[in-house]
Structure formats: C-alpha cells, structure tokens
Write an enzyme that holds these catalytic residues in place. Sequence first.
Site, PDB file in Angstrom:
ATOM      1  N   TYR A   1      -9.931  -4.964   9.584  1.00  0.00           N
ATOM      2  CA  TYR A   1      -8.725  -5.560   8.610  1.00  0.00           C
ATOM      3  C   TYR A   1      -8.036  -5.800   9.365  1.00  0.00           C
ATOM      4  CZ  TYR A   1      -5.639  -4.484   4.799  1.00  0.00           C
ATOM      5  OH  TYR A   1      -4.645  -4.766   3.860  1.00  0.00           O
TER       6      TYR A   1
ATOM      7  N   ARG B   1       6.460   2.402  11.148  1.00  0.00           N
ATOM      8  CA  ARG B   1       6.459   1.153  10.449  1.00  0.00           C
ATOM      9  C   ARG B   1       7.590   1.091  10.093  1.00  0.00           C
ATOM     10  NH1 ARG B   1       1.520  -0.913   9.233  1.00  0.00           N
ATOM     11  NH2 ARG B   1       0.900  -0.910  11.080  1.00  0.00           N
TER      12      ARG B   1
ATOM     13  N   THR C   1       5.980   7.704  11.722  1.00  0.00           N
ATOM     14  CA  THR C   1       6.774   7.030   9.968  1.00  0.00           C
ATOM     15  C   THR C   1       6.067   6.159   9.182  1.00  0.00           C
ATOM     16  OG1 THR C   1       8.417   5.362  11.352  1.00  0.00           O
ATOM     17  CG2 THR C   1       9.029   7.652  11.593  1.00  0.00           C
TER      18      THR C   1
ATOM     19  N   LYS D   1      -6.727 -10.173   8.359  1.00  0.00           N
ATOM     20  CA  LYS D   1      -5.716 -10.312   8.007  1.00  0.00           C
ATOM     21  C   LYS D   1      -5.284 -11.646   8.809  1.00  0.00           C
ATOM     22  CE  LYS D   1      -5.385  -8.136   3.580  1.00  0.00           C
ATOM     23  NZ  LYS D   1      -6.191  -9.182   2.017  1.00  0.00           N
TER      24      LYS D   1
ATOM     25  N   SER E   1      -1.056   9.008  -2.150  1.00  0.00           N
ATOM     26  CA  SER E   1      -2.339   9.445  -3.283  1.00  0.00           C
ATOM     27  C   SER E   1      -2.981  10.701  -2.598  1.00  0.00           C
ATOM     28  CB  SER E   1      -3.424   7.895  -3.458  1.00  0.00           C
ATOM     29  OG  SER E   1      -4.279   7.624  -1.595  1.00  0.00           O
TER      30      SER E   1
END
Length: 322
Positions: free
Chosen positions: A151, A282, A216, A155, A195
């Site tokens: 990923y 982050r 974080t 990207k 979620s």
Amino acid sequence: MARLYESRKRILVTGGAGFLGSHLIDRLIGQGHEVLCVDNLFTGTKRNIDHLHNHPLFEFMRHDITMPLYVEVDEIYNLACPASPIHYQHDPIQTTKTSVHGAINMLGLAKRLRAKIFQASTSEVYGDPTVHPQSEDYWGNVNPIGPRSCYDEGKRCAETLFFDYHRQLGLPIKVVRIFNTYGPRMHHADGRVVSNFVVQALRGEPLTIYGDGSQTRSFCYVDDLIEGFLRLMDTDETVTGPINIGNPNEFTIRELAEKTVAKIGGAELITMPLPRDDPKQRRPDISKAKALLGWEPKVQLDEGLDRTIEYFRDFVGQMEEA
C-alpha cells in the site's frame, strides 16, 4: 442547489462504492453532475450506493481498474484501492497492481480525454515518520519490503506517475494525501481503529488496543475530507498538490478507546502486540490546504464520533437481526 445544465459534467469516480467514494458521489450529484461509479466491489459495497440506484444522474459499472477502461467523461477521481491493513494485506500483489496499474490506466484515460484527474493518495506515503507533524515536503520513512509496503509504496509510485504525466505531458492533476478518516459507511470489519472500537463496544466486546495505546492519530470526519477534495479539484491548473487533508488534532489510541467507551458503555480494554511498521505518530500539517484551498476541518472528534456511532448502532442492529 443543482448547477445549470450548461455547467454539468460527467465525472468518473473509481472506488465509488467505497466509504469515501460514495460520500463524494453524493456531493457531486448534489451539485448537479452526472456520475459514473466504477468499482470491483472487493471492499466497496452496493449498500453504500443503494440510495442512488434509480437516480437519473447516477450510473454504476463493475470493473477492476487494473484493466483498461474506455469511457467518455469530463473529470476523473481515482479513489480505487483497499485502504485498511486487513484488506490491502489480504492480497498485497493485487493491492500494488491497483495502485500502479490502476494509476497507469486512469492516467492513460485522462490523457486521451485531456481530462483533469484527481488521485486519492495517503498519509501512508510518510511511513513511520521521523518528522512531526508531517508536511508535504517530507519524503517519508517507509519500509519498501515490509507487510505494509504494497500500500505505502504502491501509493508512492502512483504519485510518481501522476507527476511525471503532469511534467512530461502537461496533464492537469490533483493529488491529495488523506489522513485517518472516519464516519458513516466505513466497512465494519476493515480493522481501522474507529470502526473497530465502535463495533466492539456496541457488541459489548473488549476493545482491542495494539501496543500500549500511546501511538497517536489525527481523525478527520468524512464530510470535511470530501469538502477538501472538491475545493482542490476546483483550483486552477497551477495547483497540483500533493496537499494534506486531515484533522490536525492529535489523540492517542487509548484516548480514542476511552472516548468510545464513555459514549457507548462499559467494555474493557485489552492489549495485543503492535503490528510491524505501524506508525507511532501521525498528524498532518495543513498549512498548504489552508492557504491554497481556504480549507480546514469543522467537525471535531466528539461530534463526528457521535454520528459514526449512530450509523453503526443501526448497522450492528440489522446484522444481529439477520
């Protein structure tokens, strides 16, 4: 208010049956545009777009963008790619193909049509950052051969392709780097922290914290994110990005768990080992988004979490009745 017919565009949204894509389509149709939604339904679901099934401005096509696509549109939003670790690590080769081959195919389509094209990139291009907060000029700290690399590096390569098409061919591009986003229509089993916590708490299960919970994240509500997308797409061709879109308010994972329990009820917290290469911090620097787009988030975590819990309360209830 819907736009006049003369300004109506036909817009392609890849990954349109996903969490972000379906919210984007709602906004575009609300502006009076025709939307072609393309999705292979690997992580997207028709449930997210059922309300548009008979809408005269909406069309759905089941297609995998690793294969060429031949359609006629005015603009392209490329959102297609699994975005949660559980999903993108399920088939890492296909994940890389979706980012890289998908970008090549969508850029080729945009080149043929001379259409403006938008790329949904990610804060994962920064990896496990050594700079905090992360600004767009930071090149990142990414493991190129780890379990998240499909990923992260996929990207990063897609961004390379977008900027090479822009420099070499003059293609009009827009690139956004998305930071952790949450809200209604998230996949209930995607392994993302909001979620996960909400569904676990609603089911009366322990909330699973990976590591000690001190890492974080900065959580952006989906409506704010989509507003950032639209504002970037409406800028002139001199504004290409990449631009960070996210909420700069930073929380530890344990703080998020405690907020979730306080809102839903008493579930205990349990800890599990931290996954490999999981970022410790982050947080976006959104100075560029403020200056170039006049954008900053409006929905803060408490309000956004309430809306998300309401959605999942109905969803979990329906699952239990089924």
